[in-house]
Design a protein around this motif. Structure first.
Motif, PDB file in Angstrom:
ATOM      1  N   UNK A 184      -7.456  -7.385 -46.464  1.00 60.59           N
ATOM      2  CA  UNK A 184      -8.321  -8.080 -47.420  1.00 60.59           C
ATOM      3  C   UNK A 184      -9.312  -8.951 -46.660  1.00 60.59           C
ATOM      4  N   UNK A 185     -10.515  -9.113 -47.208  1.00 60.29           N
ATOM      5  CA  UNK A 185     -11.489  -9.981 -46.533  1.00 60.29           C
ATOM      6  C   UNK A 185     -10.993 -11.429 -46.491  1.00 60.29           C
ATOM      7  N   UNK A 186     -11.445 -12.139 -45.492  1.00 58.66           N
ATOM      8  CA  UNK A 186     -11.099 -13.549 -45.350  1.00 58.66           C
ATOM      9  C   UNK A 186     -11.541 -14.318 -46.594  1.00 58.66           C
ATOM     10  N   UNK A 187     -10.708 -15.239 -47.053  1.00 55.01           N
ATOM     11  CA  UNK A 187     -11.098 -16.042 -48.204  1.00 55.01           C
ATOM     12  C   UNK A 187     -12.291 -16.918 -47.820  1.00 55.01           C
ATOM     13  N   UNK A 188     -13.136 -17.183 -48.821  1.00 53.44           N
ATOM     14  CA  UNK A 188     -14.367 -17.931 -48.539  1.00 53.44           C
ATOM     15  C   UNK A 188     -14.115 -19.300 -47.928  1.00 53.44           C
ATOM     16  N   UNK A 189     -13.075 -19.981 -48.344  1.00 55.28           N
ATOM     17  CA  UNK A 189     -12.855 -21.332 -47.835  1.00 55.28           C
ATOM     18  C   UNK A 189     -12.508 -21.324 -46.348  1.00 55.28           C
ATOM     19  N   UNK A 190     -12.135 -20.154 -45.805  1.00 60.12           N
ATOM     20  CA  UNK A 190     -11.839 -20.026 -44.380  1.00 60.12           C
ATOM     21  C   UNK A 190     -12.981 -19.388 -43.596  1.00 60.12           C
ATOM     22  N   UNK A 191     -14.105 -19.212 -44.256  1.00 54.27           N
ATOM     23  CA  UNK A 191     -15.229 -18.493 -43.642  1.00 54.27           C
ATOM     24  C   UNK A 191     -16.339 -19.408 -43.144  1.00 54.27           C
ATOM     25  N   UNK A 192     -16.093 -20.695 -43.127  1.00 57.05           N
ATOM     26  CA  UNK A 192     -17.111 -21.618 -42.637  1.00 57.05           C
ATOM     27  C   UNK A 192     -18.055 -22.068 -43.732  1.00 57.05           C
ATOM     28  N   UNK A 193     -18.932 -22.984 -43.382  1.00 57.23           N
ATOM     29  CA  UNK A 193     -19.833 -23.562 -44.380  1.00 57.23           C
ATOM     30  C   UNK A 193     -20.876 -22.561 -44.879  1.00 57.23           C
ATOM     31  N   UNK A 194     -21.248 -22.736 -46.114  1.00 57.33           N
ATOM     32  CA  UNK A 194     -22.326 -21.950 -46.716  1.00 57.33           C
ATOM     33  C   UNK A 194     -23.623 -22.682 -46.392  1.00 57.33           C
ATOM     34  N   UNK A 195     -24.559 -22.000 -45.761  1.00 51.97           N
ATOM     35  CA  UNK A 195     -25.793 -22.672 -45.336  1.00 51.97           C
ATOM     36  C   UNK A 195     -26.487 -23.428 -46.465  1.00 51.97           C
ATOM     37  N   UNK A 196     -26.911 -24.643 -46.138  1.00 47.38           N
ATOM     38  CA  UNK A 196     -27.713 -25.506 -47.001  1.00 47.38           C
ATOM     39  C   UNK A 196     -26.964 -26.105 -48.193  1.00 47.38           C
ATOM     40  N   UNK A 197     -25.666 -25.821 -48.342  1.00 50.34           N
ATOM     41  CA  UNK A 197     -24.869 -26.453 -49.396  1.00 50.34           C
ATOM     42  C   UNK A 197     -24.310 -27.745 -48.814  1.00 50.34           C
ATOM     43  N   UNK A 198     -24.520 -28.881 -49.507  1.00 52.87           N
ATOM     44  CA  UNK A 198     -23.993 -30.151 -48.997  1.00 52.87           C
ATOM     45  C   UNK A 198     -22.482 -30.078 -48.735  1.00 52.87           C
ATOM     46  N   UNK A 199     -22.032 -30.790 -47.731  1.00 48.45           N
ATOM     47  CA  UNK A 199     -20.627 -30.748 -47.317  1.00 48.45           C
ATOM     48  C   UNK A 199     -19.662 -31.007 -48.467  1.00 48.45           C
ATOM     49  N   UNK A 209     -19.968 -30.330 -51.512  1.00 50.59           N
ATOM     50  CA  UNK A 209     -19.971 -29.256 -52.505  1.00 50.59           C
ATOM     51  C   UNK A 209     -19.485 -27.926 -51.927  1.00 50.59           C
ATOM     52  N   UNK A 210     -19.147 -27.911 -50.626  1.00 54.12           N
ATOM     53  CA  UNK A 210     -18.652 -26.679 -50.013  1.00 54.12           C
ATOM     54  C   UNK A 210     -17.407 -26.130 -50.722  1.00 54.12           C
ATOM     55  N   UNK A 211     -16.403 -26.960 -51.060  1.00 56.43           N
ATOM     56  CA  UNK A 211     -15.225 -26.396 -51.734  1.00 56.43           C
ATOM     57  C   UNK A 211     -15.567 -25.735 -53.077  1.00 56.43           C
ATOM     58  N   UNK A 212     -16.463 -26.330 -53.833  1.00 53.92           N
ATOM     59  CA  UNK A 212     -16.855 -25.735 -55.119  1.00 53.92           C
ATOM     60  C   UNK A 212     -17.611 -24.430 -54.894  1.00 53.92           C
ATOM     61  N   UNK A 213     -18.489 -24.405 -53.904  1.00 54.49           N
ATOM     62  CA  UNK A 213     -19.233 -23.179 -53.594  1.00 54.49           C
ATOM     63  C   UNK A 213     -18.283 -22.070 -53.143  1.00 54.49           C
ATOM     64  N   UNK A 214     -17.339 -22.414 -52.284  1.00 54.38           N
ATOM     65  CA  UNK A 214     -16.359 -21.420 -51.826  1.00 54.38           C
ATOM     66  C   UNK A 214     -15.550 -20.872 -52.998  1.00 54.38           C
ATOM     67  N   UNK A 215     -15.116 -21.746 -53.886  1.00 53.71           N
ATOM     68  CA  UNK A 215     -14.309 -21.305 -55.033  1.00 53.71           C
ATOM     69  C   UNK A 215     -15.102 -20.369 -55.943  1.00 53.71           C
ATOM     70  N   UNK A 216     -16.363 -20.673 -56.178  1.00 52.49           N
ATOM     71  CA  UNK A 216     -17.183 -19.803 -57.025  1.00 52.49           C
ATOM     72  C   UNK A 216     -17.397 -18.435 -56.378  1.00 52.49           C
ATOM     73  N   UNK A 217     -17.691 -18.428 -55.086  1.00 53.01           N
ATOM     74  CA  UNK A 217     -17.871 -17.146 -54.393  1.00 53.01           C
ATOM     75  C   UNK A 217     -16.569 -16.343 -54.369  1.00 53.01           C
ATOM     76  N   UNK A 218     -15.449 -17.029 -54.207  1.00 55.94           N
ATOM     77  CA  UNK A 218     -14.146 -16.358 -54.238  1.00 55.94           C
ATOM     78  C   UNK A 218     -13.893 -15.768 -55.627  1.00 55.94           C
ATOM     79  N   UNK A 219     -14.290 -16.473 -56.659  1.00 50.31           N
ATOM     80  CA  UNK A 219     -14.119 -15.968 -58.023  1.00 50.31           C
ATOM     81  C   UNK A 219     -14.879 -14.667 -58.226  1.00 50.31           C
ATOM     82  N   UNK A 220     -16.117 -14.621 -57.759  1.00 56.05           N
ATOM     83  CA  UNK A 220     -16.917 -13.394 -57.894  1.00 56.05           C
ATOM     84  C   UNK A 220     -16.235 -12.252 -57.153  1.00 56.05           C
TER      85      UNK A 220
END
Length: 167
Positions: free
Chosen positions: A3-18, A20-31
């Motif tokens: 399985x692909x690495x979960x988003x929260x273990x994939x490093x920061x999402x560019x340009x997303x404030x620190x 808000x990174x957990x919320x961004x990771x959770x949304x991408x993981x949901x998709x």
């Protein structure tokens, strides 16, 4: 194949404030998870309600709608008539779009949320915001975090419903 690495273990999402990174990771993981769970799901079961629980179609519409509404409140706006109509019809499978369209709608809303996150300065995250007609108190970060955790919760429920319907 792993399985692909979960988003929260994939490093920061560019340009997303620190913050808000957990919320961004959770949304991408949901998709990602929605796409995996529904890859071979029978379309005719999209609106079935096993054991009287919410349908897969409802979960897909609902997570899109909640995300849209939380972004509206974070932006200090009131819901529009179109948003109220969407809310009213989240569980209505009559003339509903296909699962592919519902997934694409959710992914588009997540991308909109990520753009919103990128434009949100961390300095406003604790500012007060209000929810609904009762104007219940929250904060910008509270709304954005709720949108992400609420999506994850419904994706979990969607998985169980998919599993039950696939038998």
């Amino acid at each position: 194949m792993s399985a692909p690495q979960e988003y929260w273990l994939s490093g920061p999402i560019p340009d997303v404030p620190a913050l808000l990174q957990p919320a961004a990771h959770a949304l991408l993981q949901s998709v990602r998870e929605v796409k995996v769970y529904l890859a071979d799901f029978p379309e005719e079961k999209l609106w079935k309600k096993p054991f009287g629980r919410a349908s897969v179609g409802f979960h897909l519409r609902h997570i899109t709608g909640v995300l849209d509404r939380m972004l509206t409140y974070a932006d200090q706006k009131s819901l529009t008539e179109a948003q109220f109509a969407f809310l009213k019809n989240e569980g209505d499978g009559e003339n509903a779009p296909s699962s592919k369209i519902l997934i694409a709608d959710f992914e588009a809303k997540v991308n909109q949320a990520l753009d919103y996150f990128k434009k949100t300065p961390e300095s406003i995250l604790t500012e007060e915001r209000f929810v609904g007609r009762k104007r219940l108190p929250s904060t910008v970060i509270g709304l954005l975090f709720h949108a992400a955790e609420h999506s994850q919760r419904h994706v979990g429920q969607l998985l169980v419903t998919v599993s039950a319907l696939k038998g």
